[in-house]
Enzyme design. Structure first.
Site, mmCIF file in Angstrom:
data_model
loop_
_atom_site.group_PDB
_atom_site.id
_atom_site.type_symbol
_atom_site.label_atom_id
_atom_site.label_comp_id
_atom_site.label_asym_id
_atom_site.label_seq_id
_atom_site.Cartn_x
_atom_site.Cartn_y
_atom_site.Cartn_z
ATOM 1 N N LYS A 53 -51.733 -33.280 21.108
ATOM 2 C CA LYS A 53 -51.112 -33.431 19.997
ATOM 3 C C LYS A 53 -52.031 -33.080 18.655
ATOM 4 O O LYS A 53 -52.430 -34.152 17.993
ATOM 5 C CB LYS A 53 -51.081 -34.910 19.714
ATOM 6 C CG LYS A 53 -49.219 -35.228 21.205
ATOM 7 C CD LYS A 53 -48.429 -34.960 20.494
ATOM 8 C CE LYS A 53 -48.195 -35.050 19.480
ATOM 9 N NZ LYS A 53 -46.087 -34.024 18.823
ATOM 10 N N HIS A 115 -53.114 -27.066 27.758
ATOM 11 C CA HIS A 115 -53.891 -28.281 27.726
ATOM 12 C C HIS A 115 -55.141 -28.946 28.492
ATOM 13 O O HIS A 115 -55.580 -30.012 27.989
ATOM 14 C CB HIS A 115 -53.250 -29.336 27.648
ATOM 15 C CG HIS A 115 -51.729 -29.814 25.954
ATOM 16 N ND1 HIS A 115 -52.278 -29.519 25.165
ATOM 17 C CD2 HIS A 115 -50.495 -29.894 26.092
ATOM 18 C CE1 HIS A 115 -51.171 -29.250 23.955
ATOM 19 N NE2 HIS A 115 -49.792 -29.713 25.315
ATOM 20 N N SER A 145 -50.617 -40.076 17.080
ATOM 21 C CA SER A 145 -49.960 -38.951 17.733
ATOM 22 C C SER A 145 -49.193 -38.984 19.188
ATOM 23 O O SER A 145 -48.193 -39.259 19.509
ATOM 24 C CB SER A 145 -50.174 -37.258 17.104
ATOM 25 O OG SER A 145 -49.557 -36.676 17.094
ATOM 26 N N MET A 240 -41.788 -26.622 9.415
ATOM 27 C CA MET A 240 -41.973 -26.713 11.104
ATOM 28 C C MET A 240 -40.748 -27.988 11.470
ATOM 29 O O MET A 240 -40.114 -27.511 12.682
ATOM 30 C CB MET A 240 -42.966 -26.123 11.515
ATOM 31 C CG MET A 240 -43.423 -25.197 11.276
ATOM 32 S SD MET A 240 -45.593 -24.801 12.556
ATOM 33 C CE MET A 240 -44.891 -24.798 14.187
#
Length: 301
Positions: A53, A115, A145, A240
């Site tokens: 995020k 990640h 987030s 997006m």
């Protein structure tokens, strides 16, 4: 990865966090570990690395447009981002693993995402001297987030309420571990690795033109004014968010009735979540954990 059966697939059970070589993880990202570690990078591969995020999809889409918009304009309109930029450690049956998607890619360069904290990155990326772009986001917005993401994503643990989630975020009890360790680990690596570009989410939000210049310079790309305009339009947050090929609406492990994958994309939204007391506590802890690094973030622009 996107297929008709997927719309009917049963949502997987929420996973539990466990300690994996000193980092909190869930089995969906460790079940294919040997294949991830043995992944063979190619010299022209480009790895996009982030804590969850922190702008991963934003930069993934940017790079995809930079390399393929001109030669293959239909690509961005027909292939979801997770097929254009495979998530290496992803392993959620019945979908193909990230490694399987990556190994089948015929594009050059291959754009790949992870990640993983820096110490878990497959060693072939360093051996092949691949270019790597890391994106970091300020801790407060990143926590907010991540909270909303965990509410709607069934391959993440239950987030609980906001106060308990924030406490776990501070303690590093999150998938992919501590935000502090992640951003600092990659920052330290950058000092010794010239092919690593370290971007800040806040800088991208403040001045996309400037950051696009940094990215193209790093990648050795030269854009016409028209190409620049198209990339900037393509990576606009609202564009997006509406684009089903970038907003993850085609993947059924996420429940958009709870929250969209792309929510606000703003710098400073943390102010709508943190109480005064939470903010004071967070700042105290942050000061201690970030005392011995030159890495600096902005929580508003």
């Amino acid at each position: 990865m996107a297929n008709p059966e997927q719309t009917e697939m049963e949502l997987p059970p929420r996973p539990e966090l466990f300690d994996f070589h000193g980092v909190a993880m869930v089995h969906y990202f460790t079940d294919n570990w040997e294949n991830v570690q043995n992944f063979q990078a190619k010299p022209d591969d480009i790895l996009i690395a982030t804590y969850p995020k922190a702008g991963t999809t934003w930069v993934s889409h940017m790079l995809d447009l930079l390399y393929f918009e001109k030669s293959c304009p239909e690509r961005g309109a027909s292939l979801p981002i997770f097929e254009r930029v495979p998530f290496l450690e992803f392993c959620v049956p019945p979908m193909p693993t990230g490694i399987e998607v990556a190994d089948k890619m015929t594009t050059s360069p291959r754009l790949l995402k992870t990640h993983l904290p820096v110490q878990f990155v497959p060693k072939s990326f360093w051996e092949q001297k691949c270019r790597i772009i890391y994106v970091a986001r300020n801790a407060k917005d990143n926590a907010v987030s991540f909270f909303h993401f965990d509410r709607m994503n069934m391959v993440e643990p239950e987030p609980g309420d906001w106060p308990s989630f924030l406490q776990r975020f501070q303690e590093g009890q999150m998938v992919f571990g501590s935000w502090y360790d992640h951003v600092k680990g990659w920052w330290d690596k950058k000092q010794a690795h010239p092919k690593l570009l370290y971007l800040l989410y806040e800088d991208l939000a403040e001045d996309m033109s400037r950051e696009l210049d940094r990215v193209t310079s790093f990648l050795g790309l030269h854009l016409t004014e028209e190409e620049r305009r198209r990339v900037k339009e393509g990576v606009d947050f609202d564009a997006m968010k509406k684009n089903s090929m970038t907003n993850y609406s085609t993947i059924k492990v996420m429940d958009f009735k709870i929250s969209p994958f792309m929510r606000k994309g703003k710098v400073g939204d943390w102010k709508n979540h943190f109480t005064v007391f939470q903010n004071e506590q967070f700042d105290q802890e942050y000061k201690k954990k970030m005392a011995h690094t030159t890495l600096r973030f902005r929580t508003q622009i």
